[in-house]
Structures are given as C-alpha cells and as structure tokens.
Design an enzyme around this catalytic site. Sequence first.
Site, PDB file in Angstrom:
ATOM      1  CB  CYS A  93      82.774 -36.938  62.898  1.00  0.00           C
ATOM      2  SG  CYS A  93      83.666 -39.297  63.650  1.00  0.00           S
ATOM      3  CG  HIS A 122      80.784 -40.786  66.472  1.00  0.00           C
ATOM      4  ND1 HIS A 122      80.651 -41.532  66.901  1.00  0.00           N
ATOM      5  CD2 HIS A 122      81.655 -40.234  66.335  1.00  0.00           C
ATOM      6  CE1 HIS A 122      81.628 -41.820  65.849  1.00  0.00           C
ATOM      7  NE2 HIS A 122      82.325 -40.980  65.685  1.00  0.00           N
TER       8      HIS A 122
END
Length: 282
Positions: free
Chosen positions: A67, A176
């Site tokens: 990711c 994130h």
Amino acid sequence: FADIDIALFSAGGDVSRHYAPLAARAGAVVIDNSSAWRMHKDVPLVVPEVNVAALDEHRGIIANPNCSTIQLLVALAPLHRAFKLIRIVVSTYQSVSGAGEKGVNQLRKELAGSADSTGSPFAHPTAFNTLFHTIPALGDFSEEERKMLNETRKILAAPAMRMAVTCVRLPLLDGHAESVNIETELPLTAEQVRSCLRKAEGLVLVDDPAADRYPTILQAADRDEVFVGRIRRDESVANGAALWIVADNVRKGAATNAVQIAEKLLERNLLNRPNAAEYLAA
C-alpha cells in the site's frame, strides 16, 4: 478455477503461494494482493498509472504492490520521468487498517478504554502511541521498509535507486501519509514539481499551505486518488524537493489498484496468454 477469467487473491501469502499457481494453470489470471509474488522475477508488479506496460509480459500471476509503495510511486513516477530521481527519503505515517481487521478492532477496543491485548497484531498498545512494524533481530529495516525499498526499485526499473525508508504506525483507523524528500539529476523548482504533478494520472494536487490547504487523512478517506501537497524545494541538496503524500490505504493502496489492474488486462486484451503458467511448473 477452470471457468474463472480473473482471480483476485487477498487471503495472505501462504494461501497465495499454494493456490495462485493452481489458478494460473487452470487458465485464470491471478491478481495477488499479498507479498508472496511481488519480487518473483517473472511476475509483474504493477501500479497502472506507473508501469502498465509490465502487464504485457504477465504469465498468469500479477502482483499488487504494498500500500505505501503504491501511493509513493503514483506521485514520484511522473517526477522520475521528468527530472530523473537519484535518491528518495521517505517516512510513512500508517493507519492500523494496514494490519487488517485485527488492527482496527484493537485500536477501537483501546480507545474504548480496554487494555486487553488478546488477539492484537501489535507488540505494544496502539492508542495514543506510535509503533514500528516488526523489526528483524539484528535491528535492520523492518519488513515493511524492505517492501518499499525493493518494490520501488522493481516498479521503476531502477535497481540502484538510493533510498532511506522509515515506516511508522499511528493510531488512525484508515489512511496512510508519507513525508518524502527527493534528489534529482536534473534541476527543478517547486513550481515545476507542481506543474508536473498537476497533470499526472491518479493524483490530486492540494497545495496552498497559506490557506491551510494540504492533503489530510480525512480528505483521502474513501477516495481512489492519491493526494499530494506541501511541495517545496529541499535546500539541503543541489536538486531536491519535499512533498507530502496521502491516500486511502484500503482503496488505492489495495482494492482499487487490484481492480484497476483487472480493467487494464481487459483493455489490453491480456486474459489469454500462451504458456501462461510454464514458469510455475516447478
């Protein structure tokens, strides 16, 4: 898998290592979300906005990157093409959803006041805390940091790329963020960086700090784009810039990227490949 065109795998490395070859041999194209196949020399590791042409060489299995790597490269690949990156320094600020449902449940439990760590994927409490991913006994880079190092070099086809990576978990449920400094071979200005990123596929430029406009975790929630801002010259090197990158790690960092790979396979008519699984025979 005999009647399956595309098989999306997201059940962990052990499952992928066992079943992905079976699916490929049966004629399916596997898009795998684990780390099991990412560094296999014959398996493309793909971010569609970055290296979609790598799909043309697939032989039955395609790997979905980590990711943090995905959102990093959606932002950095256009800059690499324009200015030629020679060094990347990145620090991540990652949510607990990167550890799956157990991570989310543990944070919710702790925020509700429970100290019960039964079933927690973390070595320390996560609420109001900062954590590192699992670090090897010799104190080297964590597994997450190694993923970013190795995957970035493979996707950019830049095996000698100089990188420094630090990955940290924060008590956030989703999303994130990354603080990134780049050094380039060619000169660049902050405005040139903005202009380059403004035109890039899959990116949203949010860069007006004087008006308190910059990418945030909440802004990126449930969105498929990668957000970038806080762009400025890095005056510590001759040719450098600093930027801030944010994305929904479950969307673009996992599910969305896998679906985009599937869409590109269809667009490029790449479902049926001769001898697709021959390299898996062993």
